[in-house]
Design an enzyme around this catalytic site. Structure first.
Site, PDB file in Angstrom:
ATOM      1  N   HIS A   1      -3.317  11.071  11.508  1.00  0.00           N
ATOM      2  CA  HIS A   1      -2.914  11.765  12.413  1.00  0.00           C
ATOM      3  C   HIS A   1      -2.359  10.868  13.618  1.00  0.00           C
ATOM      4  O   HIS A   1      -1.184  11.024  14.474  1.00  0.00           O
ATOM      5  CB  HIS A   1      -3.951  12.608  13.130  1.00  0.00           C
TER       6      HIS A   1
ATOM      7  N   HIS B   1      -9.955  -7.097  14.308  1.00  0.00           N
ATOM      8  CA  HIS B   1      -9.021  -6.503  15.493  1.00  0.00           C
ATOM      9  C   HIS B   1      -8.824  -7.475  16.601  1.00  0.00           C
ATOM     10  O   HIS B   1      -7.659  -7.464  17.186  1.00  0.00           O
ATOM     11  CB  HIS B   1     -10.071  -5.268  16.190  1.00  0.00           C
TER      12      HIS B   1
ATOM     13  N   GLU C   1     -14.427  -5.295  13.945  1.00  0.00           N
ATOM     14  CA  GLU C   1     -14.261  -5.805  15.191  1.00  0.00           C
ATOM     15  C   GLU C   1     -13.585  -7.179  15.572  1.00  0.00           C
ATOM     16  O   GLU C   1     -12.591  -7.146  16.119  1.00  0.00           O
ATOM     17  CB  GLU C   1     -15.442  -5.474  16.027  1.00  0.00           C
TER      18      GLU C   1
ATOM     19  N   HIS D   1      -7.419   3.988  27.137  1.00  0.00           N
ATOM     20  CA  HIS D   1      -7.021   2.828  26.131  1.00  0.00           C
ATOM     21  C   HIS D   1      -6.345   3.188  24.844  1.00  0.00           C
ATOM     22  O   HIS D   1      -5.271   2.500  24.604  1.00  0.00           O
ATOM     23  CB  HIS D   1      -8.398   2.175  25.745  1.00  0.00           C
TER      24      HIS D   1
END
Length: 333
Positions: free
Chosen positions: A290, A67, A64, A129
């Site tokens: 993906h 990020h 986190e 988001h």
């Protein structure tokens, strides 16, 4: 290299770095969501567990915090690109507009991420988001591509004393409709995929290439799986139609033909990565594969749509340095 050309190279390199950093920030966000690390810093923003730099490092905290650190780095890169490109290429109105759009979506993405952490927003908002993150990447990508295109025509523009257009003549109306209508379609398809991911429904998907899960599978997995795969098949056929039309225009618009070839490759990879996702029962590697392919597909479709817009041709002032001028000669010494 003339000093004026060096500034063009700087703008382009900064654009590439901003594009890469946007992809890194988005990828860290995908890892964040898939590993459940969104609350690795608690329900706090801007601090992390009550500190600017945490002293206790769990894996979720590392993911986190990494990020979060990526966002201000990206913002500073984009501000530098926007400032330099806005001055150097202001006669091509597309570039300042793209710079403003890029900054808007990056800041909106950061805001939505912060709200998700603070308020534990529902899956529908988390899916939004994800959609905003793709818009941020695509706008930064388009900004970088158009900086490169503007630099190529910049000096040549002096021969006509007008800013030469960044794009050739408009393609057929049918092609324009195909590429512009596919954007909201793929955006809704990606929103559905992001909703499936955020609700963890994908782990219940079964069967390749046709869904085989029970009709009463939990979380409406049967209906969501059929809906997602059917819409993905329509997208494949849609891009095949875009490619077929671009093939007929390849002599006049090589850029559209090349873009359609790349889109065709990406949509094929999207299908394969989707099957891999189902077969692996949504492992992290399959999930990242993906979403990365989907990001590239959306970016190239945005490029195709942008290339069908009319070009703005404006008179030049003293923005550029004419080749062979006294100022140009001074810059070479």
């Amino acid at each position: 290299m003339p000093r004026t050309r060096r500034w063009g190279l700087v703008a382009f390199v900064l654009g590439i770095l901003a594009t890469i950093q946007t992809l890194i920030v988005n990828t860290m966000g995908f890892i964040d969501a898939d590993t459940g690390s969104a609350f690795g810093c608690g329900h706090q923003w801007l601090t992390c567990n009550g500190q600017w730099i945490p002293t206790a490092w769990a894996l979720t905290t590392l993911i986190e915090f990494s990020h979060r650190v990526g966002v201000p780095i990206l913002t500073m890169l984009l501000l530098a690109v926007a400032l330099l490109a806005g001055i150097r290429y202001r006669k091509w109105i597309e570039i300042p507009i793209l710079a403003a759009i890029s900054l808007f979506f990056v800041l909106l993405e950061a805001f939505l991420g912060a709200m998700a952490v603070v308020f534990e927003e529902p899956p529908a908002v988390i899916a939004t988001h994800f959609g905003v993150s793709l818009l941020a990447f695509s706008s930064v990508l388009l900004l970088t591509v158009n900086i490169w295109r503007a630099e190529r025509v910049r000096q040549a523009s002096y021969e006509e004393q007008a800013a030469l257009p960044l794009r050739s003549e408009l393609p057929q109306r049918g092609f324009r409709l195909l590429v512009w209508l596919v954007l909201p379609y793929i955006y809704l398809e990606m929103y559905l995929g992001a909703f499936i991911s955020s609700t963890n429904t994908g782990v219940d998907f079964r069967g390749i290439p046709i869904p085989t899960e029970r009709i009463n599978a939990p979380h409406f997995a049967f209906f969501l799986d059929w809906m997602h795969r059917s819409s993905a098949l329509i997208l494949v056929l849609w891009i095949l139609a875009i490619f077929a039309q671009a093939l007929n225009m390849r002599r006049q618009r090589l850029d559209l033909f090349r873009g359609s070839v790349i889109a065709l490759v990406f949509v094929g990879l999207q299908a394969l990565s989707g099957f891999y996702l189902v077969a692996s029962h949504v492992t992290l590697l399959a999930f990242l594969s993906h979403v990365t392919v989907v990001t590239g597909l959306f970016g190239i479709l945005c490029f195709l749509a942008f290339q069908t817009l009319p070009s703005v041709k404006r008179e030049l002032t003293d923005q550029l340095t004419p080749p062979g001028s006294a100022r140009d000669k001074r810059s070479r010494t």
